[in-house]
Design an enzyme around this catalytic site. Structure first.
Site, PDB file in Angstrom:
ATOM      1  N   ARG A  91       0.809  -1.205   0.000  1.00  0.00           N
ATOM      2  CA  ARG A  91       0.000   0.000   0.000  1.00  0.00           C
ATOM      3  C   ARG A  91       0.846   1.260   0.000  1.00  0.00           C
ATOM      4  NH1 ARG A  91      -3.241   0.527   5.252  1.00  0.00           N
ATOM      5  NH2 ARG A  91      -4.712  -1.017   4.505  1.00  0.00           N
ATOM      6  N   TYR A  92       2.056   1.167   0.566  1.00  0.00           N
ATOM      7  CA  TYR A  92       2.957   2.313   0.618  1.00  0.00           C
ATOM      8  C   TYR A  92       4.202   1.956  -0.200  1.00  0.00           C
ATOM      9  CZ  TYR A  92       0.101   2.940   4.842  1.00  0.00           C
ATOM     10  OH  TYR A  92      -0.923   3.053   5.716  1.00  0.00           O
ATOM     11  N   ARG A  95       7.457   0.119   1.641  1.00  0.00           N
ATOM     12  CA  ARG A  95       7.341  -1.046   2.525  1.00  0.00           C
ATOM     13  C   ARG A  95       6.180  -1.931   2.109  1.00  0.00           C
ATOM     14  NH1 ARG A  95       5.500   3.782   4.277  1.00  0.00           N
ATOM     15  NH2 ARG A  95       4.011   3.969   5.996  1.00  0.00           N
ATOM     16  N   CYS A 104      -2.715 -17.504  14.961  1.00  0.00           N
ATOM     17  CA  CYS A 104      -2.322 -16.584  16.024  1.00  0.00           C
ATOM     18  C   CYS A 104      -2.300 -17.357  17.345  1.00  0.00           C
ATOM     19  CB  CYS A 104      -3.347 -15.459  16.168  1.00  0.00           C
ATOM     20  SG  CYS A 104      -3.602 -14.523  14.666  1.00  0.00           S
ATOM     21  N   CYS A 108      -8.314 -12.683  18.822  1.00  0.00           N
ATOM     22  CA  CYS A 108      -8.907 -11.529  19.481  1.00  0.00           C
ATOM     23  C   CYS A 108     -10.313 -11.324  18.926  1.00  0.00           C
ATOM     24  CB  CYS A 108      -8.049 -10.294  19.221  1.00  0.00           C
ATOM     25  SG  CYS A 108      -6.319 -10.606  19.600  1.00  0.00           S
ATOM     26  N   CYS A 111     -10.723  -8.596  16.143  1.00  0.00           N
ATOM     27  CA  CYS A 111      -9.693  -8.552  15.096  1.00  0.00           C
ATOM     28  C   CYS A 111     -10.238  -8.070  13.754  1.00  0.00           C
ATOM     29  CB  CYS A 111      -9.106  -9.940  14.911  1.00  0.00           C
ATOM     30  SG  CYS A 111      -7.906 -10.010  13.569  1.00  0.00           S
ATOM     31  N   ARG A 113      -8.888  -8.719  10.992  1.00  0.00           N
ATOM     32  CA  ARG A 113      -8.676  -9.778   9.995  1.00  0.00           C
ATOM     33  C   ARG A 113      -9.409 -11.044  10.404  1.00  0.00           C
ATOM     34  NH1 ARG A 113      -2.705  -8.793   9.815  1.00  0.00           N
ATOM     35  NH2 ARG A 113      -2.511  -7.059   8.367  1.00  0.00           N
ATOM     36  N   ASP A 272     -11.451  -0.721  14.000  1.00  0.00           N
ATOM     37  CA  ASP A 272     -11.923  -0.876  12.630  1.00  0.00           C
ATOM     38  C   ASP A 272     -13.355  -1.386  12.621  1.00  0.00           C
ATOM     39  OD1 ASP A 272      -9.364  -0.398  11.220  1.00  0.00           O
ATOM     40  OD2 ASP A 272      -8.729  -2.106  12.433  1.00  0.00           O
ATOM     41  N   ASP A 309      -7.506   3.733  10.302  1.00  0.00           N
ATOM     42  CA  ASP A 309      -7.165   2.980   9.096  1.00  0.00           C
ATOM     43  C   ASP A 309      -8.434   2.863   8.267  1.00  0.00           C
ATOM     44  OD1 ASP A 309      -5.652   1.411   7.371  1.00  0.00           O
ATOM     45  OD2 ASP A 309      -4.632   0.430   9.039  1.00  0.00           O
ATOM     46  N   LYS A 316      -3.090   4.336   7.010  1.00  0.00           N
ATOM     47  CA  LYS A 316      -3.273   4.893   8.344  1.00  0.00           C
ATOM     48  C   LYS A 316      -3.196   6.399   8.282  1.00  0.00           C
ATOM     49  CE  LYS A 316      -1.089   0.875  10.276  1.00  0.00           C
ATOM     50  NZ  LYS A 316      -0.805   0.391   8.905  1.00  0.00           N
TER      51      LYS A 316
HETATM   52  C1  LIG Z   1       0.147  -0.613   8.761  1.00  0.00           C
HETATM   53  C2  LIG Z   1       0.654  -1.027   7.477  1.00  0.00           C
HETATM   54  C3  LIG Z   1       1.999  -0.815   7.122  1.00  0.00           C
HETATM   55  C4  LIG Z   1       2.986  -0.159   8.065  1.00  0.00           C
HETATM   56  O1  LIG Z   1       2.703   1.184   8.237  1.00  0.00           O
HETATM   57  P1  LIG Z   1       3.659   2.075   9.150  1.00  0.00           P
HETATM   58  O2  LIG Z   1       2.951   3.383   9.209  1.00  0.00           O
HETATM   59  O3  LIG Z   1       4.973   2.122   8.458  1.00  0.00           O
HETATM   60  O4  LIG Z   1       3.768   1.385  10.467  1.00  0.00           O
HETATM   61  C5  LIG Z   1       2.423  -1.197   5.884  1.00  0.00           C
HETATM   62  N1  LIG Z   1       1.594  -1.780   5.000  1.00  0.00           N
HETATM   63  C6  LIG Z   1       0.295  -1.984   5.290  1.00  0.00           C
HETATM   64  C7  LIG Z   1      -0.575  -2.594   4.258  1.00  0.00           C
HETATM   65  C8  LIG Z   1      -0.219  -1.630   6.544  1.00  0.00           C
HETATM   66  O5  LIG Z   1      -1.500  -1.857   6.826  1.00  0.00           O
HETATM   67  S1  SF4 Z   2      -5.521  -8.963  16.361  1.00  0.00           S
HETATM   68 FE1  SF4 Z   2      -6.088 -10.557  14.866  1.00  0.00          FE
HETATM   69  S2  SF4 Z   2      -4.196 -11.005  13.767  1.00  0.00           S
HETATM   70 FE2  SF4 Z   2      -3.625  -9.980  15.675  1.00  0.00          FE
HETATM   71  S3  SF4 Z   2      -3.283 -11.638  17.185  1.00  0.00           S
HETATM   72 FE3  SF4 Z   2      -5.403 -10.967  17.415  1.00  0.00          FE
HETATM   73  S4  SF4 Z   2      -6.539 -12.366  16.098  1.00  0.00           S
HETATM   74 FE4  SF4 Z   2      -4.417 -12.502  15.431  1.00  0.00          FE
END
Ligand SMILES: *Cc1c(COP(=O)(O)O)cnc(C)c1O
Ligand code: SF4
Length: 319
Positions: A91-92, A95, A104, A108, A111, A113, A272, A309, A316
């Site tokens: 996305r960026y 990175r 996991c 959670c 979560c 995801r 989220d 997010d 973010k």
């Molecule tokens: C959160 C996230 C990152 C890391 O973002 P930082 O602001 O550098 O911590 C990178 N890629 C994705 C897809 C993310 O959701």
């Molecule tokens: S927040 Fe989601 S991905 Fe992270 S440890 Fe908990 S269940 Fe796993």
């Protein structure tokens, strides 16, 4: 793994006295839909407190998870729009996020995801991993690779070491980052072998996810200390959650706890819009008020950046 004594069934939770108001029959569809796991050490802490506490609400299934509100989404942060190959979210520019597994230590209940994580089919297949490496190799703007998931520290040290070796072999990859809940919630996995794998030529930054100060048991603090003593830089991330940490006292105690343990607070995430999590959410105005109060009341060292997010995958955003 033979040492795995994680609790994965409602019957086991009931035996331990860890069901709150809801009965097994009511919760069965909840855990069918969203995986359940509580490491035994965490179960011990929860038993000592009882099932309806700010700490426990993060982990114990609740009938309200079956309630979906119209504003909730399958993909609350829009990752799908930025997935060039399986297991990668890019996305960026500088990175990429890589998800080598879906498992996991604990699932959670809030979560974002939650539709993707769970036991089974855990690890990216080797040809998928090869495609991830090809993508990163062909994308020289990527200087940082973030392993997330699932939780990368659920991999055996040998397996994780192999992945990190592969990434370290790509010349433009200068920083490795791992997002994990393991050091605090399943500290037994931070073994000497794991420490050896994390200490390498290319720095590995570890971002520890914790939401309540009581997650820091003596065993958790010892695991965290072993990481810092080994020279691994630690950052934190926290999700702001109603009924768990959305009050100034708890949030201040948590941020101070991070700093006490040599973890620099990094992100405080606004919750989220994941499905079945409305009972955890609070408004942006409430979140901002808390972040401002935190700013006024505790040390600058203890300040996380409060971020949102967005669901359109825009990334973010500090609020
Ligand atoms: C959160 C996230 C990152 C890391 O973002 P930082 O602001 O550098 O911590 C990178 N890629 C994705 C897809 C993310 O959701
Ligand atoms: S927040 Fe989601 S991905 Fe992270 S440890 Fe908990 S269940 Fe796993």
């Amino acid at each position: 793994m033979s040492r795995d004594t994680t609790i994965r069934t409602l019957d086991a939770l009931e035996t331990l006295g860890l069901l709150s108001g809801d009965k097994v029959s009511v919760l069965a569809p909840v855990v069918d839909r969203y995986a359940l796991a509580i490491p035994s050490a965490l179960a011990k802490v929860l038993r000592a407190q009882g099932p309806d506490t700010p700490l426990a609400r993060q982990f114990l299934p609740d009938a309200r998870e079956l309630v979906t509100t119209p504003d909730e989404l399958d993909e609350p942060i829009g990752d799908g729009a930025h997935a060039p190959v399986k297991g990668v979210v890019h996305r960026y520019p500088d990175r990429v996020l890589v998800k080598p597994l879906h498992a996991c230590p604990v699932y959670c209940r809030f979560c974002f995801r939650r539709e993707q994580v769970g036991p089974g089919g855990e690890v990216l297949a080797s040809d998928d991993w090869a495609a991830v490496l090809d993508y990163i190799r062909a994308t020289p703007a990527v200087r940082e690779v973030i392993l997330s998931g699932g939780d990368p520290l659920m991999l055996s040290p040998r397996r994780l070491g192999g992945l990190l070796d592969d990434l370290e072999g790509i010349r433009h990859v200068r920083t490795l980052r791992i997002h994990s809940r393991v050091p605090v919630l399943d500290p037994e996995r931070i073994t000497p072998d794991m420490l050896a794998v994390l200490r390498r030529k290319t720095p590995v930054w570890l971002v520890i996810h914790a939401n309540h100060p009581e997650e820091f048991t003596p065993a958790a603090e010892a695991a965290v200390a072993s990481l810092v003593d080994r020279g691994i830089p630690l950052l934190s991330q926290t999700v702001l959650l109603r009924g768990v940490n959305a009050d100034l006292d708890t949030l201040s105690a948590l941020m101070r706890r991070f700093v006490d343990n040599r973890i620099k607070p990094y992100y405080l995430h606004h919750p989220d819009r994941a499905k079945g999590t409305s009972h955890f959410r609070l408004s942006l105005a409430e979140g901002k008020a808390l972040a401002n109060a935190l700013r006024r009341s505790i040390s600058g060292l203890c300040q996380p950046t409060y971020v949102l997010d967005g669901p359109e995958g825009q990334g973010k955003w500090p609020v």
